[in-house]
Design a protein around this motif. Structure first.
Motif, PDB file in Angstrom:
ATOM      1  N   GLU A  16       6.138 -29.831  34.013  1.00 41.84           N
ATOM      2  CA  GLU A  16       5.506 -30.933  33.290  1.00 41.84           C
ATOM      3  C   GLU A  16       4.006 -31.031  33.558  1.00 41.84           C
ATOM      4  N   CYS A  17       3.494 -30.308  34.524  1.00 45.40           N
ATOM      5  CA  CYS A  17       2.081 -30.384  34.901  1.00 45.40           C
ATOM      6  C   CYS A  17       1.191 -29.716  33.856  1.00 45.40           C
ATOM      7  N   SER A  18      -0.050 -30.187  33.771  1.00 43.46           N
ATOM      8  CA  SER A  18      -1.029 -29.577  32.866  1.00 43.46           C
ATOM      9  C   SER A  18      -1.371 -28.168  33.314  1.00 43.46           C
ATOM     10  N   LEU A  19      -1.453 -27.974  34.629  1.00 42.61           N
ATOM     11  CA  LEU A  19      -1.678 -26.656  35.206  1.00 42.61           C
ATOM     12  C   LEU A  19      -0.534 -26.382  36.170  1.00 42.61           C
ATOM     13  N   VAL A  20       0.350 -25.468  35.781  1.00 41.11           N
ATOM     14  CA  VAL A  20       1.527 -25.144  36.598  1.00 41.11           C
ATOM     15  C   VAL A  20       1.151 -23.997  37.525  1.00 41.11           C
ATOM     16  N   LEU A  21       1.157 -24.274  38.820  1.00 41.95           N
ATOM     17  CA  LEU A  21       0.763 -23.279  39.817  1.00 41.95           C
ATOM     18  C   LEU A  21       1.957 -22.445  40.266  1.00 41.95           C
ATOM     19  N   SER A  22       1.693 -21.193  40.584  1.00 44.41           N
ATOM     20  CA  SER A  22       2.725 -20.325  41.138  1.00 44.41           C
ATOM     21  C   SER A  22       2.427 -20.077  42.618  1.00 44.41           C
ATOM     22  N   ASP A  23       1.973 -21.108  43.297  1.00 42.43           N
ATOM     23  CA  ASP A  23       1.608 -21.038  44.713  1.00 42.43           C
ATOM     24  C   ASP A  23       2.719 -21.696  45.526  1.00 42.43           C
ATOM     25  N   ASP A  24       3.270 -20.968  46.499  1.00 48.18           N
ATOM     26  CA  ASP A  24       4.368 -21.500  47.310  1.00 48.18           C
ATOM     27  C   ASP A  24       3.956 -22.701  48.153  1.00 48.18           C
ATOM     28  N   PHE A  25       2.669 -22.892  48.373  1.00 47.67           N
ATOM     29  CA  PHE A  25       2.186 -23.999  49.198  1.00 47.67           C
ATOM     30  C   PHE A  25       1.885 -25.252  48.381  1.00 47.67           C
ATOM     31  N   ALA A  26       2.059 -25.199  47.064  1.00 47.44           N
ATOM     32  CA  ALA A  26       1.824 -26.351  46.200  1.00 47.44           C
ATOM     33  C   ALA A  26       3.110 -27.161  46.062  1.00 47.44           C
ATOM     34  N   SER A  27       2.973 -28.467  45.974  1.00 45.62           N
ATOM     35  CA  SER A  27       4.118 -29.349  45.751  1.00 45.62           C
ATOM     36  C   SER A  27       4.408 -29.418  44.253  1.00 45.62           C
ATOM     37  N   GLY A  28       5.529 -30.037  43.905  1.00 45.38           N
ATOM     38  CA  GLY A  28       5.897 -30.194  42.500  1.00 45.38           C
ATOM     39  C   GLY A  28       4.828 -30.942  41.720  1.00 45.38           C
ATOM     40  N   ARG A  29       4.428 -32.079  42.230  1.00 45.78           N
ATOM     41  CA  ARG A  29       3.312 -32.857  41.677  1.00 45.78           C
ATOM     42  C   ARG A  29       2.312 -32.979  42.817  1.00 45.78           C
ATOM     43  N   HIS A  30       1.331 -32.108  42.845  1.00 45.22           N
ATOM     44  CA  HIS A  30       0.448 -31.968  43.997  1.00 45.22           C
ATOM     45  C   HIS A  30      -0.837 -32.784  43.867  1.00 45.22           C
ATOM     46  N   LEU A  31      -1.499 -32.676  42.738  1.00 44.01           N
ATOM     47  CA  LEU A  31      -2.848 -33.223  42.585  1.00 44.01           C
ATOM     48  C   LEU A  31      -3.035 -33.778  41.180  1.00 44.01           C
ATOM     49  N   ARG A  32      -3.802 -34.842  41.110  1.00 44.59           N
ATOM     50  CA  ARG A  32      -4.182 -35.404  39.815  1.00 44.59           C
ATOM     51  C   ARG A  32      -5.705 -35.437  39.759  1.00 44.59           C
ATOM     52  N   ILE A  33      -6.270 -35.009  38.637  1.00 43.00           N
ATOM     53  CA  ILE A  33      -7.715 -35.100  38.426  1.00 43.00           C
ATOM     54  C   ILE A  33      -7.932 -36.074  37.283  1.00 43.00           C
ATOM     55  N   LEU A  34      -8.657 -37.151  37.592  1.00 38.08           N
ATOM     56  CA  LEU A  34      -8.851 -38.249  36.641  1.00 38.08           C
ATOM     57  C   LEU A  34     -10.320 -38.528  36.406  1.00 38.08           C
ATOM     58  N   PRO A  35     -10.666 -38.983  35.199  1.00 43.01           N
ATOM     59  CA  PRO A  35     -12.045 -39.417  34.976  1.00 43.01           C
ATOM     60  C   PRO A  35     -12.247 -40.809  35.574  1.00 43.01           C
ATOM     61  N   GLY A  36     -13.401 -41.016  36.170  1.00 45.64           N
ATOM     62  CA  GLY A  36     -13.730 -42.332  36.719  1.00 45.64           C
ATOM     63  C   GLY A  36     -14.521 -43.133  35.712  1.00 45.64           C
ATOM     64  N   GLU A  37     -14.698 -44.392  36.001  1.00 46.06           N
ATOM     65  CA  GLU A  37     -15.455 -45.250  35.092  1.00 46.06           C
ATOM     66  C   GLU A  37     -16.939 -44.916  35.097  1.00 46.06           C
ATOM     67  N   ASP A  38     -17.394 -44.229  36.138  1.00 44.32           N
ATOM     68  CA  ASP A  38     -18.804 -43.865  36.237  1.00 44.32           C
ATOM     69  C   ASP A  38     -19.112 -42.534  35.537  1.00 44.32           C
ATOM     70  N   GLY A  39     -18.125 -41.929  34.873  1.00 51.13           N
ATOM     71  CA  GLY A  39     -18.331 -40.677  34.161  1.00 51.13           C
ATOM     72  C   GLY A  39     -18.049 -39.442  34.996  1.00 51.13           C
ATOM     73  N   ALA A  40     -17.773 -39.616  36.285  1.00 48.25           N
ATOM     74  CA  ALA A  40     -17.462 -38.478  37.160  1.00 48.25           C
ATOM     75  C   ALA A  40     -15.959 -38.231  37.160  1.00 48.25           C
ATOM     76  N   TRP A  41     -15.561 -37.100  37.719  1.00 44.53           N
ATOM     77  CA  TRP A  41     -14.151 -36.753  37.858  1.00 44.53           C
ATOM     78  C   TRP A  41     -13.738 -36.945  39.303  1.00 44.53           C
ATOM     79  N   TYR A  42     -12.492 -37.379  39.501  1.00 47.05           N
ATOM     80  CA  TYR A  42     -11.975 -37.652  40.836  1.00 47.05           C
ATOM     81  C   TYR A  42     -10.682 -36.875  41.067  1.00 47.05           C
ATOM     82  N   ALA A  43     -10.509 -36.357  42.288  1.00 42.23           N
ATOM     83  CA  ALA A  43      -9.292 -35.663  42.687  1.00 42.23           C
ATOM     84  C   ALA A  43      -8.479 -36.588  43.567  1.00 42.23           C
ATOM     85  N   GLU A  44      -7.184 -36.704  43.258  1.00 46.40           N
ATOM     86  CA  GLU A  44      -6.285 -37.576  44.029  1.00 46.40           C
ATOM     87  C   GLU A  44      -5.061 -36.771  44.449  1.00 46.40           C
ATOM     88  N   ASP A  45      -4.878 -36.627  45.752  1.00 44.78           N
ATOM     89  CA  ASP A  45      -3.701 -35.953  46.283  1.00 44.78           C
ATOM     90  C   ASP A  45      -2.498 -36.868  46.081  1.00 44.78           C
TER      91      ASP A  45
END
Length: 153
Positions: free
Chosen positions: A87-116
């Motif tokens: 279901e992820c936008s980018l499906v990783l084939s890395d054994d060290f990645a979780s099912g839902r590992h990271l979310r990258i969201l736009p902030g209100e200030d126009g920057a992008w944020y990474a959330e574990d």
């Protein structure tokens, strides 16, 4: 012991065994498929002007190291979900990645944020483990296991 007592104990053990089998199957299903994520293309009250402000910054997330090197995903207003689940936008084939590992969201200030998202092995932005949403700039590198992602224009 009477035969009735012995049959009752056998039936009880059989019920416990099947309960264990179903709980293991449920845990495996949750790990493989995760939860359904519904993405929205735009947020209520969001103006077009804020969207044009984001277009001047990074527009793509590119895999620069790892088994999926060269893969690129456009950044969207709804954000990106990254992990091993289909279901992820980018499906990783890395054994060290979780099912839902990271979310990258736009902030209100126009920057992008990474959330574990509570991953087991963690997420690193510019070689620092993140524990809360962290601002990403152009060229910021995000490492998930052996996969390195970079924000690019």
């Amino acid at each position: 012991m009477s035969e009735l007592t012995l049959n009752a104990i056998r039936l009880g053990l059989l019920v416990l065994l099947w309960a264990f089998v179903f709980s293991v199957a449920g845990a495996l299903r949750a790990d493989l498929y995760g939860t359904r994520v519904v993405s929205r293309t735009s947020r209520p009250g969001e103006s077009r002007r804020s969207g044009s402000r984001r277009r001047r910054g990074p527009t793509h997330l590119t895999v620069v190291a790892g088994s999926m090197r060269g893969t690129s995903v456009p950044l969207s207003e709804g954000g990106l979900l990254i992990g091993r689940n289909p279901e992820c936008s980018l499906v990783l084939s890395d054994d060290f990645a979780s099912g839902r590992h990271l979310r990258i969201l736009p902030g209100e200030d126009g920057a992008w944020y990474a959330e574990d998202l509570g991953s087991t092995n963690g997420t690193y932005v510019d070689n620092q483990r993140i524990l809360r949403p962290t601002r990403l700039g152009p060229g910021s590198q995000v490492r998930i296991g052996q996969t390195v992602l970079e924000l690019q224009r």
